[in-house]
Design a protein around this motif. Structure first.
Motif, PDB file in Angstrom:
ATOM      1  N   LYS A  47     -32.941   5.629  36.728  1.00 44.83           N
ATOM      2  CA  LYS A  47     -33.847   5.118  35.693  1.00 44.83           C
ATOM      3  C   LYS A  47     -33.033   4.481  34.562  1.00 44.83           C
ATOM      4  O   LYS A  47     -33.358   3.409  34.062  1.00 44.83           O
ATOM      5  CB  LYS A  47     -34.708   6.244  35.128  1.00 44.83           C
ATOM      6  CG  LYS A  47     -35.857   6.621  36.040  1.00 44.83           C
ATOM      7  CD  LYS A  47     -37.084   6.963  35.208  1.00 44.83           C
ATOM      8  CE  LYS A  47     -38.309   7.145  36.095  1.00 44.83           C
ATOM      9  NZ  LYS A  47     -38.184   8.367  36.940  1.00 44.83           N
ATOM     10  N   LEU A  81     -33.683   5.880  19.161  1.00 44.62           N
ATOM     11  CA  LEU A  81     -33.335   4.492  18.859  1.00 44.62           C
ATOM     12  C   LEU A  81     -34.347   3.869  17.918  1.00 44.62           C
ATOM     13  O   LEU A  81     -34.008   3.188  16.962  1.00 44.62           O
ATOM     14  CB  LEU A  81     -33.333   3.678  20.155  1.00 44.62           C
ATOM     15  CG  LEU A  81     -31.981   3.428  20.775  1.00 44.62           C
ATOM     16  CD1 LEU A  81     -32.153   2.717  22.095  1.00 44.62           C
ATOM     17  CD2 LEU A  81     -31.133   2.599  19.837  1.00 44.62           C
ATOM     18  N   PHE A  82     -35.609   4.110  18.235  1.00 42.80           N
ATOM     19  CA  PHE A  82     -36.678   3.529  17.439  1.00 42.80           C
ATOM     20  C   PHE A  82     -36.595   4.002  15.993  1.00 42.80           C
ATOM     21  O   PHE A  82     -36.687   3.201  15.065  1.00 42.80           O
ATOM     22  CB  PHE A  82     -38.018   3.911  18.062  1.00 42.80           C
ATOM     23  CG  PHE A  82     -39.165   3.161  17.470  1.00 42.80           C
ATOM     24  CD1 PHE A  82     -39.362   1.827  17.822  1.00 42.80           C
ATOM     25  CD2 PHE A  82     -40.023   3.752  16.577  1.00 42.80           C
ATOM     26  CE1 PHE A  82     -40.408   1.116  17.269  1.00 42.80           C
ATOM     27  CE2 PHE A  82     -41.069   3.032  16.028  1.00 42.80           C
ATOM     28  CZ  PHE A  82     -41.259   1.727  16.374  1.00 42.80           C
ATOM     29  N   TYR A 132     -30.426  -1.694  20.384  1.00 43.97           N
ATOM     30  CA  TYR A 132     -30.744  -1.593  18.968  1.00 43.97           C
ATOM     31  C   TYR A 132     -31.172  -2.970  18.417  1.00 43.97           C
ATOM     32  O   TYR A 132     -32.265  -3.097  17.843  1.00 43.97           O
ATOM     33  CB  TYR A 132     -29.533  -0.985  18.233  1.00 43.97           C
ATOM     34  CG  TYR A 132     -29.651  -0.967  16.747  1.00 43.97           C
ATOM     35  CD1 TYR A 132     -30.671  -0.281  16.109  1.00 43.97           C
ATOM     36  CD2 TYR A 132     -28.717  -1.652  15.965  1.00 43.97           C
ATOM     37  CE1 TYR A 132     -30.769  -0.276  14.734  1.00 43.97           C
ATOM     38  CE2 TYR A 132     -28.812  -1.647  14.593  1.00 43.97           C
ATOM     39  CZ  TYR A 132     -29.838  -0.965  13.974  1.00 43.97           C
ATOM     40  OH  TYR A 132     -29.932  -0.980  12.618  1.00 43.97           O
ATOM     41  N   LEU A 148     -35.177   6.808  23.610  1.00 43.86           N
ATOM     42  CA  LEU A 148     -35.943   5.689  23.070  1.00 43.86           C
ATOM     43  C   LEU A 148     -36.454   6.005  21.671  1.00 43.86           C
ATOM     44  O   LEU A 148     -36.349   5.179  20.760  1.00 43.86           O
ATOM     45  CB  LEU A 148     -37.126   5.383  23.977  1.00 43.86           C
ATOM     46  CG  LEU A 148     -36.866   4.316  25.019  1.00 43.86           C
ATOM     47  CD1 LEU A 148     -38.042   4.198  25.953  1.00 43.86           C
ATOM     48  CD2 LEU A 148     -36.614   2.983  24.327  1.00 43.86           C
ATOM     49  N   LEU A 183     -35.014  10.115  28.634  1.00 47.02           N
ATOM     50  CA  LEU A 183     -35.204   8.709  28.300  1.00 47.02           C
ATOM     51  C   LEU A 183     -36.113   8.560  27.094  1.00 47.02           C
ATOM     52  O   LEU A 183     -35.850   7.783  26.180  1.00 47.02           O
ATOM     53  CB  LEU A 183     -35.812   7.964  29.477  1.00 47.02           C
ATOM     54  CG  LEU A 183     -34.805   7.343  30.439  1.00 47.02           C
ATOM     55  CD1 LEU A 183     -35.529   6.588  31.511  1.00 47.02           C
ATOM     56  CD2 LEU A 183     -33.883   6.408  29.684  1.00 47.02           C
ATOM     57  N   LEU A 210     -34.642  -3.850  19.818  1.00 47.02           N
ATOM     58  CA  LEU A 210     -35.747  -3.199  19.125  1.00 47.02           C
ATOM     59  C   LEU A 210     -36.058  -3.910  17.820  1.00 47.02           C
ATOM     60  O   LEU A 210     -37.223  -4.124  17.472  1.00 47.02           O
ATOM     61  CB  LEU A 210     -35.387  -1.738  18.820  1.00 47.02           C
ATOM     62  CG  LEU A 210     -35.863  -0.738  19.875  1.00 47.02           C
ATOM     63  CD1 LEU A 210     -35.384   0.647  19.534  1.00 47.02           C
ATOM     64  CD2 LEU A 210     -37.391  -0.770  19.922  1.00 47.02           C
ATOM     65  N   MET A 258     -36.415  14.517  33.494  1.00 45.87           N
ATOM     66  CA  MET A 258     -35.526  13.370  33.333  1.00 45.87           C
ATOM     67  C   MET A 258     -36.187  12.274  32.496  1.00 45.87           C
ATOM     68  O   MET A 258     -35.552  11.569  31.751  1.00 45.87           O
ATOM     69  CB  MET A 258     -35.161  12.806  34.709  1.00 45.87           C
ATOM     70  CG  MET A 258     -34.096  13.645  35.372  1.00 45.87           C
ATOM     71  SD  MET A 258     -32.748  13.960  34.229  1.00 45.87           S
ATOM     72  CE  MET A 258     -32.146  15.514  34.793  1.00 45.87           C
ATOM     73  N   LYS A 259     -37.481  12.139  32.693  1.00 47.50           N
ATOM     74  CA  LYS A 259     -38.219  11.173  31.871  1.00 47.50           C
ATOM     75  C   LYS A 259     -38.069  11.539  30.397  1.00 47.50           C
ATOM     76  O   LYS A 259     -38.017  10.686  29.542  1.00 47.50           O
ATOM     77  CB  LYS A 259     -39.696  11.196  32.245  1.00 47.50           C
ATOM     78  CG  LYS A 259     -40.018  10.260  33.384  1.00 47.50           C
ATOM     79  CD  LYS A 259     -41.498  10.126  33.568  1.00 47.50           C
ATOM     80  CE  LYS A 259     -41.785   9.244  34.763  1.00 47.50           C
ATOM     81  NZ  LYS A 259     -42.991   9.629  35.468  1.00 47.50           N
ATOM     82  N   ALA A 291     -32.505  10.379  37.370  1.00 52.25           N
ATOM     83  CA  ALA A 291     -32.370  10.070  35.946  1.00 52.25           C
ATOM     84  C   ALA A 291     -31.429   8.891  35.744  1.00 52.25           C
ATOM     85  O   ALA A 291     -31.710   7.969  34.977  1.00 52.25           O
ATOM     86  CB  ALA A 291     -31.840  11.288  35.201  1.00 52.25           C
ATOM     87  N   VAL A 307     -33.962   5.096  14.390  1.00 56.11           N
ATOM     88  CA  VAL A 307     -32.800   4.488  13.744  1.00 56.11           C
ATOM     89  C   VAL A 307     -33.128   3.077  13.266  1.00 56.11           C
ATOM     90  O   VAL A 307     -32.877   2.695  12.132  1.00 56.11           O
ATOM     91  CB  VAL A 307     -31.597   4.446  14.714  1.00 56.11           C
ATOM     92  CG1 VAL A 307     -30.482   3.585  14.134  1.00 56.11           C
ATOM     93  CG2 VAL A 307     -31.096   5.855  14.962  1.00 56.11           C
TER      94      VAL A 307
END
Lengths: 289, 269, 442
Positions: free
Chosen positions: B102, C12-13, A26, C9, C5, A29, C1-2, B99, C15
């Motif tokens: 990654k 998060l962005f 966080y 992401l 993620l 970013l 699975m990608k 997963a 937020v």
């Protein structure tokens, strides 16, 4: 892998992952967003990619980049090999005073930076012990200007960093060596294997995961090197030892604060470490069978 | 014959390496017994100022309180970090999947950014949580580190998976396998992680400095930083403080290193 | 699975973007509920004021003395003093101020004079305008100009960095010079004496640290110039005659072998203490370090700092270092904090006498210099009245605007100084420095 095991897997990793996401990603970013802004202190304006373009023409950044890469190329191999060598020596069952040697070699990374910098500077001083020693042995005719000569200052930094972190890396190897079953060595000895063969045939392959770990860690640590530089040479003479992290610090706190540009410089480190780690993972053959 | 020569060479090498390593330590302890003026002149023999230096440090600074603070933070953080991170390292290795692999590589990115770049956003986060001048602000961010997760994941590669499998057949739950079988077997890994984490937290400077506000909460490195920033630094006091600051980590190392000797002994074979 | 993620992401962005957008307006906790007249009406609850400074024996000692005086008059005020190293205060201030929160900032903070303008400009409206609380005639102008922006003075001046030449009378005499020779020197003459000292006694004249070009600062301010022009931002390197001259003298000192090369504060202190150097040209805060070596009592003297002979504006007075007190606007209790500064650092002679007697602190408060305390003959300096001497010299210090970029431009100059030592012409080095400085402040 069945469903139940998959669930357990997520269970084991989730707490740590959530912590890192909140308290590292966080802020990361946010600093990424900041890196597209410019201005002093709180007067930030959106600046697009200006900061990233500036990196390529900023003489101080380029000097810092050059120095940091130099440290990396010289420092990491020397330190990794030395630490591994000492760990293997110390892992010998018939060696006496093991605990004493281990503790002694670990001590430098415990020693406070303040003491370490005052002492190293006096050792490396123009009329310091190092020069006196080398002159007595007739290795040099003139005192070396350790701290004030661009080349020797870099050498002094590399010596100091090696001195401080070799014992630290040794710990990882020592703990990993303990996880190797001694019966493997016994079997090899029955086959008449010598010390060298044992090392290259047994020790090195079994330690591969840890060697990968320490090289990635040392790469990361060296690219972010800060403490030693600030305390020993403060980036001088003439930016000859300036590191990228020190430059980031200067941009935030020593000069008129420009957090936007500092964030852009920080991301240059992320890119470099990320790339190098990726390569090291590939070379180190990090497979999960 | 060659064996003896090799042995001699080993000893010689280790003695030289140890001497070089211990010298600054010796110098620190000598410094703690000398007056500031003599230390700056580079005196290398023991002096008589030890008691005075000790008295000065304890009367003019908050050092006693700061030792307690540092110990509290370091012990709590170390235990927490090792538990959380070792579970994650174990999970990433034993229950390996695309997963999670990654995710692991993604988490590694978090240690690649210089801390200076995270300081302002992190400070904002903690001031919103109302945790400024609270030890939680130091403990929480250090509770899970990519560094430790990585370390445990790499070491778990040498953990015999068939043992875990056998335990599963016996009907042990996954967490029980982790606590009862993995942990005792990986003693030396835990010891190394413990030493390193304790040392890092004990010595950390920048973040505690930023979030702590009052004298009663300060940690030992901050006290040393203050001593060192005076216009006329008293190096005798600084050396004593440094010696005090070095003892705990050295002690932790000395206690923990036993497990490097008997790493595999007593483990399930 | 990608996908997982990607979702993570994206979440998060979102937020972080929303929280950036929803910047909190100034927190409610920092409105000042106290009436402008602080102190005299007991409100039942103690009013707490926090102050940050560094150095136990110096700034903190002065704060404690001020606290004693003020709390005796205002029993319902409680002043809490927290010690942070100088660089640490800068890091804490920058982090807190730029994250937009005032939680955890103090009321009063000590800031080095070279840095204050950066804070005032980078964090506008964060500092309280203190124009009315001190009499400007009570301070030398060199100490007020850099903290004044658009006619508003933001600080209360504190200690002086008045530059002096500490010298070993005995060594200078062995080299064939007298006390009279040392008064009102030029740097050119200083180098000449240095050569004689090196030749006749084998001792160095001074120590020089390539990472610390305080000498250049002293030389520039003695001529009333700085790394920046009057406006505080335009680089003033290429056509800065005093800087050019200063670099020339610096190179002469090194080339003549009269300067011992050092790299560390401890070595700087060890120079005079171990008897290796004959002089120390630096700020007057160095006095306690000189006096730490009891065996040299009576051998040291002080003289005015040398001037640049080739620069006609240059005088035998300059400054190195020094700090002042500032009050943060948005921290509860700002008015009480300002009142505390006004009643102590801003007007109190007996307070200044006390800190001079107890801690050797020489202030920039002019009325204090007329008090008896300043006329003490100091035995260590052979009975010289060093405090009154230093105050008299301080009155002649030329005023310069330190502006915003002292440390940034100085790093450029340090690098160029090394090039000059290696043979680059000073003119070229300064032209190059000017280019770099201009690029940096775009």
């Amino acid at each position: 892998m069945n469903k139940k095991e998959n669930r357990s897997g997520w269970g084991f990793v989730s707490i740590a992952a959530i912590c890192i996401l909140i308290f590292s990603f966080y802020p990361m970013l946010q600093s990424l967003i900041t890196s597209f802004q410019s201005g002093m202190g709180v007067n930030l304006q959106f600046a697009g990619t200006t900061n990233y373009k500036r990196l390529f023409t900023d003489p101080q950044f380029l000097a810092a980049l050059k120095n940091t890469v130099t440290y990396l190329i010289v420092q990491v191999p020397i330190m990794t090999i030395l630490a591994l060598f000492i760990a293997v020596l110390l892992n010998d069952n018939q060696l006496k005073f093991k605990g004493l040697f281990r503790t002694a070699i670990f001590l430098p990374c415990v020693t406070s930076l303040v003491a370490y910098s005052v002492l190293f500077k006096s050792l490396f001083a123009q009329d310091g012990i190092f020069n006196q020693f080398l002159m007595t042995l007739r290795i040099i005719q003139q005192p070396i200007q350790w701290i004030t000569d661009p080349f020797w200052a870099k050498v002094a930094i590399i010596i100091a960093v090696t001195w401080r972190w070799t014992g630290y890396n040794m710990i990882f190897y020592l703990s990993a060596l303990q996880n190797i079953d001694p019966s493997i060595y016994e079997a090899a000895e029955l086959d008449g294997a010598t010390g060298f063969t044992k090392f290259f045939r047994i020790t090195a392959p079994l330690l591969k995961p840890i060697i990968l770990f320490t090289t990635i860690m040392s790469t990361n640590g060296t690219l972010q090197i800060f403490d030693e530089i600030v305390n020993l040479t403060n980036g001088g003479p003439a930016n000859a030892t300036l590191s990228i992290s020190q430059y980031i610090y200067n941009l935030c706190f020593k000069y008129t604060p420009n957090f936007g540009y500092a964030a852009a410089v920080s991301y240059s480190i992320v890119v470099m470490v990320g790339l190098l780690s990726f390569i090291q993972f590939k070379v180190g053959g990090d497979k999960n069978d | 014959m060659t064996r003896t020569i090799k042995r001699l060479f080993s000893y010689l090498f280790l003695i030289i390496a140890s001497f070089i390593s211990v010298f600054p330590f010796y110098w620190m302890i000598v410094g703690a017994t000398n007056q500031s003026v003599d230390i700056t002149k580079g005196k290398l023999t023991f002096g008589l100022a030890f008691y005075d230096n000790l008295k000065n440090v304890f009367t003019t600074t908050n050092i006693a309180q700061s030792i307690v603070n540092s110990l509290f933070i370091s012990i709590v953080t170390t235990l927490l970090a090792i538990l959380i991170s070792s579970a994650a390292g174990y999970g990433f290795e034993i229950f390996s999947s695309k997963a999670r692999k990654k995710l692991f590589h993604f988490l590694l990115l978090s240690m690649m950014i210089p801390f200076a770049a995270l300081m302002v956003p992190l400070y904002r986060l903690f001031s919103r949580l109302n945790l400024i001048n609270n030890y939680l602000a130091i403990i929480i961010p250090a509770a899970a580190t990519a560094f430790l997760i990585f370390f445990f994941r790499q070491n778990t590669k040498s953990f015999p998976k068939e043992i875990a499998q056998a335990a599963r057949v016996d009907g042990l739950s996954e967490w029980k396998i982790f606590f009862r079988i993995y942990m005792p077997m990986m003693k030396s890994t835990y010891a190394a992680a413990g030493i390193i984490t304790f040392m890092n937290v004990w010595n950390s400077y920048l973040w505690p400095l930023i979030v702590l506000q009052t004298s009663d909460k300060m940690t030992l490195p901050l006290i040393i930083g203050n001593l060192n920033s005076s216009y006329t630094p008293d190096y005798g006091m600084i050396m004593i403080a440094i010696v005090i600051a070095t003892i705990p980590t050295a002690l932790v190392f000395f206690i923990m290193q036993k497990s490097f000797v008997d790493g595999m002994l007593g483990s399930v074979k | 699975m990608k996908k997982i993620l990607a979702i993570l992401l994206a979440a998060l962005f979102c937020v972080s973007v929303t929280s950036c957008a929803a910047k909190p307006n100034s927190p409610t906790s920092n409105t000042d509920s106290v009436s402008t007249e602080a102190g005299n009406e007991p409100t039942g609850e103690k009013q707490k004021i926090t102050a940050w400074a560094w150095d136990q024996k110096f700034n903190i000692a002065a704060l404690k003395e001020a606290e004693k005086i003020y709390e005796a008059e205002n029993p319902n005020v409680d002043i809490e003093i927290v010690e942070f190293a100088q660089n640490d205060t800068i890091q804490k201030m920058n982090t807190s101020l730029s994250s937009g929160t005032t939680s955890g900032l103090p009321n009063i903070i000590l800031i080095e004079d070279y840095r204050i303008q950066t804070f005032l400009k980078a964090y506008p409206n964060s500092f309280k305008d203190l124009t009315g609380i001190i009499k400007h005639n009570d301070y030398s102008s060199y100490k007020l100009d850099f903290m004044t922006i658009d006619g508003k003075t933001y600080g209360v001046p504190f200690d002086t960095g008045s530059a002096v030449l500490y010298y070993r009378k005995d060594i200078i005499e062995q080299a064939g010079y007298t006390e009279a020779d040392m008064a009102d020197l030029t740097w050119e003459k200083y180098v000449e004496i240095g050569k004689a000292v090196k030749e006749k006694t084998g001792k160095y004249m001074l120590t020089l640290d390539p990472n610390d070009v305080g000498q250049l600062r002293i030389m520039m301010q003695s001529a009333g110039t700085w790394y920046v022009k009057e406006d505080g931002t335009t680089p003033n390197l290429q056509n800065n005659a005093a800087l050019n001259e200063g670099m020339k003298i610096y190179k002469q000192m090194v080339d003549a072998g009269i300067a011992k090369s050092i790299s560390e504060w401890a070595q700087f202190v060890a120079g005079p203490n171990s008897g290796e150097v004959a002089t120390v040209p630096t700020g007057c805060w160095f006095t306690p370090s000189i006096m730490a070596e009891a065996s040299q009592s009576g051998q040291w003297k002080i003289a005015p700092i040398p001037k640049l002979g080739a620069i006609k504006e240059s005088v035998n007075a300059s400054n190195l270092g020094g700090s002042s007190w500032y009050v943060l606007n948005d921290v509860k209790g700002a008015d009480v904090a300002a009142d505390f500064l006004a009643k102590t650092f801003g007007s109190n002679n007996s307070f200044y006498e006390a800190i001079l007697k107890n801690n050797g602190i020489i202030s920039t408060y002019l009325p204090a210099a007329k008090t008896d305390a300043y006329n003490i003959a100091v035995d260590y300096f052979g009975g010289q009245k060093i405090y009154s001497d230093i105050s008299n010299w301080a009155a002649k210090i030329p005023s310069v605007n330190y502006g915003l970029h002292t440390y940034a431009f100085e790093d450029i100059i340090k690098a160029e100084m090394q090039n000059v030592m290696a043979g680059t012409k000073i003119e070229d080095a300064l032209a190059n420095a000017q280019k770099q400085a201009e690029a940096q402040i775009q």
